[in-house]
Write a protein that holds these residues in place. Structure first.
Motif, PDB file in Angstrom:
ATOM      1  N   THR A 191      28.036 -59.234 -27.131  1.00  0.00           N
ATOM      2  CA  THR A 191      28.039 -58.067 -28.003  1.00  0.00           C
ATOM      3  C   THR A 191      28.840 -58.411 -29.245  1.00  0.00           C
ATOM      4  N   PHE A 225      25.971 -54.882 -32.063  1.00  0.00           N
ATOM      5  CA  PHE A 225      24.661 -55.121 -31.462  1.00  0.00           C
ATOM      6  C   PHE A 225      24.778 -56.187 -30.380  1.00  0.00           C
ATOM      7  N   PRO A 231      20.756 -51.912 -33.671  1.00  0.00           N
ATOM      8  CA  PRO A 231      22.207 -51.983 -33.906  1.00  0.00           C
ATOM      9  C   PRO A 231      22.823 -50.603 -34.029  1.00  0.00           C
ATOM     10  N   VAL A 236      15.241 -52.315 -36.373  1.00  0.00           N
ATOM     11  CA  VAL A 236      16.380 -53.224 -36.398  1.00  0.00           C
ATOM     12  C   VAL A 236      16.594 -53.754 -37.808  1.00  0.00           C
ATOM     13  N   VAL A 259      18.361 -60.065 -32.013  1.00  0.00           N
ATOM     14  CA  VAL A 259      19.167 -58.855 -31.846  1.00  0.00           C
ATOM     15  C   VAL A 259      18.450 -57.957 -30.851  1.00  0.00           C
TER      16      VAL A 259
END
Length: 316
Positions: free
Chosen positions: A168, A157, A207, A141, A203
Motif C-alpha cells: 500500500t 493505493f 486510489p 484510476v 494500481v
C-alpha cells in the motif's frame, strides 16, 4: 455575418477564458464596440457570466465556474477531436476503447453534414493495425490520479511491483507520463521518503484521495518524463537489444525517441541499444526505419525476425 453567427463566434472566442479587450473582440467580429456591447448583453441574457472591465484598457472575459456552456469548435478542431477519439477507439489507449467509441459516435452525430462527409472519407479510406498486447487501464484510476496531481493532494493505493510484491502506497503525486502504450505516475513516496514511478495499470482499485494537500517538491532533474525514462533504462529487463543500423544516427534517433540510445559509428551507420520486456518494440522500430541492419543481440530477436521473414515469403 449574421447576428446568430456573430454571437456563436463571440462565444467561441470567450470560451478560451482569456481576457479580451473590447477593441480586439470588435476587430475579430468586424463590428463596432457598441454592437459588441449589445452582443455581450445578449450572452448574459442567455445565462453566460461575462465579466466586463470599463475604461481605456477595459474588456471582457467569460467567468469560470458557471454553468457549462455549449462546446464550440471550428471545423479543424472538430475533425482533430474526432481523429483523436478514433485513434483511441482503435486501441491507442487500452481500456478506453468502448468509451471512446461511444464519444466518437456522439461527436460525429453533432457534426454538420460537410464535416461528417470528411470523417466518413477518413474512415473508409484509412486502414489501421491496432498495436495489441498493451496493458489495459481503468479510466477512473487514470483520472483520479490526474486530478490528484493537479490539486496537489495526497493519495493512497494498492500497488503490485515488477517482482509481484504487493504493498500500500501513500504518495504525493507529481505528474502522469505516457510512454508508448504505458502510463506512469511520478510521485514522492511518503513512507520511503524518495521519488518513485508507478505503472498505472498495476494500481489495484481506485486510489483513495485523502483531502490532504502538500507543497510540491522539485523532481530530480526537473522533468517527469526523463525521470521515468532513466528508471526504465537502468532497470534490468528481459531483453538487452543491440543492433547496428545502416542509417544516419539522427534519422534513427528521430524514430526511436526516448526508447533507446543511438550512437553514431559513421556517417551512415549507428548502433541502437535498448532494454525491453518485449521484442515487439525493436521489430516495430526496424519496420519503420526500412534500412539494412545486423542484430548483435539477443539471439531471440534474430530468431523472431527469421520467423517473420519466413511467414512473409511468397511461395513458389
Amino acid at each position: 455575418m449574421s447576428t446568430s453567427a456573430r454571437m456563436l463566434r463571440l462565444l467561441s472566442l470567450l470560451q478560451t477564458h482569456r481576457f479580451w479587450t473590447g477593441g480586439e473582440l470588435a476587430g475579430r467580429l468586424e463590428v463596432s464596440e457598441r454592437t459588441l456591447r449589445r452582443d455581450v448583453d445578449r450572452l448574459r441574457e442567455l445565462g453566460y457570466d461575462v465579466d466586463a472591465v470599463r475604461g481605456a484598457a477595459g474588456g471582457y472575459q467569460l467567468r469560470a465556474g458557471g454553468a457549462m456552456a455549449p462546446l464550440l469548435l471550428d471545423d479543424d478542431e472538430a475533425v482533430a477531436v474526432a481523429v483523436g477519439l478514433r485513434a483511441a477507439a482503435n486501441g491507442g489507449v487500452p481500456g478506453f476503447e468502448d468509451t471512446t467509441l461511444q464519444a466518437l459516435t456522439k461527436v460525429i452525430a453533432l457534426m454538420p453534414p460537410r464535416l461528417r462527409r470528411r470523417m466518413d472519407a477518413l474512415q473508409t479510406q484509412t486502414e489501421g493495425l491496432p498495436w495489441a498486447g498493451g496493458p489495459a487501464l481503468d479510466p477512473t484510476v487514470l483520472t483520479t490520479l490526474a486530478q490528484a496531481c493537479r490539486d496537489d493532494e495526497v493519495v493512497t493505493f494498492a500497488y503490485t511491483a515488477f517482482d509481484g510484491t504487493s504493498s500500500t502506497r501513500r504518495v504525493e503525486p507529481h505528474r502522469l507520463v505516457n510512454l508508448g502504450r504505458r502510463w506512469y505516475l511520478v510521485a514522492h513516496d511518503r513512507e520511503r521518503q524518495d521519488w518513485r514511478s508507478f505503472r498505472v495499470d498495476r494500481v489495484a482499485g481506485v486510489p483513495v484521495t485523502t483531502g490532504q494537500r502538500f507543497r510540491p517538491r522539485e523532481i530530480p532533474g526537473g522533468d517527469a518524463a526523463q525521470y521515468v525514462n532513466r528508471g526504465l533504462r537502468n532497470r534490468p529487463q528481459r531483453h538487452q537489444v543491440r543492433i547496428v543500423l545502416h542509417a544516419p544516427a539522427a534519422e534513427v534517433g528521430a524514430v526511436v525517441g526516448r526508447w533507446a540510445s543511438v550512437d553514431a559509428l559513421g556517417e551512415r551507420t549507428c548502433r541502437m541499444t535498448m532494454n525491453t520486456d518485449s521484442l515487439d518494440w525493436p521489430v516495430l522500430i526496424l519496420v519503420n526505419l526500412d534500412c539494412d541492419f545486423e542484430v548483435e543481440e539477443p539471439a531471440d530477436l534474430t530468431a523472431l525476425l527469421g520467423r517473420l521473414a519466413a511467414r512473409s515469403a511468397v511461395p513458389r
